[in-house]
Design a protein around this motif. Structure first.
Motif, short mmCIF file in Angstrom:
data_model
loop_
_atom_site.label_atom_id
_atom_site.label_comp_id
_atom_site.label_asym_id
_atom_site.label_seq_id
_atom_site.Cartn_x
_atom_site.Cartn_y
_atom_site.Cartn_z
N PHE A 91 37.15 49.48 42.44
CA PHE A 91 37.28 48.60 41.28
C PHE A 91 38.41 47.59 41.44
CE2 PHE A 91 34.43 51.63 39.31
CZ PHE A 91 33.66 50.80 38.52
N ASP A 92 39.14 47.63 42.58
CA ASP A 92 40.03 46.52 42.91
C ASP A 92 39.24 45.21 42.88
OD1 ASP A 92 41.95 48.41 43.41
OD2 ASP A 92 41.97 48.16 45.58
N GLU A 95 38.06 44.25 39.24
CA GLU A 95 39.16 43.72 38.44
C GLU A 95 39.61 42.36 38.93
OE1 GLU A 95 40.47 44.78 35.75
OE2 GLU A 95 39.60 46.78 35.56
N LYS A 99 39.19 39.16 36.42
CA LYS A 99 40.43 38.58 35.93
C LYS A 99 40.82 37.31 36.70
CE LYS A 99 42.19 42.82 33.91
NZ LYS A 99 40.83 43.36 33.77
N VAL A 237 46.33 44.16 40.77
CA VAL A 237 45.33 45.20 40.52
C VAL A 237 45.20 46.12 41.73
CG1 VAL A 237 44.08 43.78 38.87
CG2 VAL A 237 43.41 43.71 41.27
N LEU A 241 45.77 50.23 41.06
CA LEU A 241 44.57 51.06 40.98
C LEU A 241 44.60 52.13 42.07
CD1 LEU A 241 41.58 48.63 40.25
CD2 LEU A 241 42.28 50.58 38.89
N TRP A 272 43.19 51.47 31.94
CA TRP A 272 42.39 50.29 31.63
C TRP A 272 42.98 49.54 30.44
CZ3 TRP A 272 39.70 48.80 27.26
CH2 TRP A 272 38.86 47.69 27.42
N PHE A 275 45.95 47.63 31.66
CA PHE A 275 45.48 46.46 32.41
C PHE A 275 45.11 45.34 31.45
CE2 PHE A 275 44.09 47.20 36.99
CZ PHE A 275 45.05 48.16 37.22
N LYS A 276 44.35 45.68 30.42
CA LYS A 276 43.88 44.67 29.47
C LYS A 276 45.05 44.02 28.74
CE LYS A 276 40.32 42.64 27.51
NZ LYS A 276 39.39 41.80 28.32
N TYR A 279 46.93 41.70 31.09
CA TYR A 279 46.17 40.49 31.38
C TYR A 279 46.21 39.53 30.18
CZ TYR A 279 42.30 37.40 32.61
OH TYR A 279 41.53 36.30 32.87
#
Length: 298
Positions: A91-92, A95, A99, A237, A241, A272, A275-276, A279
């Motif tokens: 998922f690197d 993301e 993003k 990210v 991660l 997550w 992260f959100k 961002y």
């Protein structure tokens, strides 16, 4: 969902989707890049070195400090520690793409970190076992053989399709992407409630520890990316991660009777959210920057 998780046939389907999700995601993203683009990013030696320092040294040290001083419960602490030393999560790429990061850079760093992981993870686990009342150890070869088929192989296949079968690459990417979305919905339906139930039992230091460790990892990676925002997002990210497959593998190898899946997923949910939030904060800061004035005739 307890009945679903207790049904053998349903669990076989869920296990298949869980194992196939990551390769599908990596393959689909691999078809959007070329070998030349990835090789060009690998040639940026200084950036690669900074990534290795942040992801393989600073992030594990910072995470260990947070777990130690906030007295995080051992199960969650173990998940956080293993995640901190196992960068190279599929998922690197997701993301980085979502993003607006440098996708070619993320795709170049991804196999490097997977190749480095079997050498760095056992060393760090030995160190952590001295610092904490944990007994963490894993052999390099089983770790590599567990991770590589779900990471390196689908990325190489995606790049190869783009290079030598461009007309079919788009079709295959759509098929893989559709499968990945369906698999994600099914897995969320199966595991989100158990993860949230586990999450409800986290105490304040646990939430604080995850927030601090993930925020530091994102910030350190972003700063290592230099002045380019896309590079910074990709390195951020990548540094923050941890590979979920590595977490489960190491935990099961060291503590066969411990069920870590729900705790790991609860940790992923909080990560997550962090992260959100980070961002959104970055977008806010970018929006607040003054626009350079244009001179007449420019």
């Amino acid at each position: 969902m307890a009945w679903l998780l207790g049904d053998p046939a349903a669990m076989r389907v869920i296990a298949f989707l869980a194992h196939a999700l990551f390769p599908a995601v990596v393959f689909a993203i691999g078809t959007t890049l070329t070998f030349q683009e990835v090789a060009r990013q690998l040639g940026r030696g200084g950036l690669l070195l900074r990534t290795l320092v942040v992801a393989c040294v600073l992030v594990p040290l910072a995470t260990a400090a947070v777990v130690k001083f906030l007295h995080v419960p051992l199960l969650l602490g173990g998940v956080m520690l293993i995640a901190s030393v196992a960068p190279g999560d599929p998922f690197d790429l997701v993301e980085a793409k979502g993003k607006k990061g440098n996708l070619a850079l993320a795709s170049a760093l991804f196999p490097v970190l997977v190749l480095v992981m079997p050498f760095t993870v056992p060393v760090w686990l030995g160190i952590f076992s001295r610092w904490f009342p944990l007994h963490l150890a894993v052999s390099p070869l089983p770790l590599f053989l567990e991770i590589a088929p779900y990471t390196l192989l689908p990325l190489a296949l995606g790049l190869a399709c783009r290079e030598w079968l461009p007309s079919g690459a788009a079709v295959l990417a759509r098929v893989a992407g559709t499968f990945a979305r369906v698999a994600m919905v099914v897995l969320l339906a199966a595991f989100l409630w158990p993860a949230l139930t586990t999450l409800a039992r986290f105490d304040a230091p646990s939430f604080a520890a995850i927030f601090l460790a993930v925020t530091f990892s994102l910030w350190a990676g972003y700063r290592a990316g230099g002045p380019d925002r896309g590079d910074g997002i990709s390195l951020g990210v990548t540094s923050a991660l941890g590979n979920l497959a590595a977490i489960v593998l190491v935990t099961h190898a060291c503590y066969p009777g411990v069920h870590v899946w729900n705790t790991a997923l609860a940790y992923v949910v909080v990560r997550w959210v962090v992260f959100k939030l980070c961002y959104l904060f970055l977008r806010y800061r970018m929006a607040r920057r003054p626009t350079p004035s244009r001179t007449p005739g420019s």
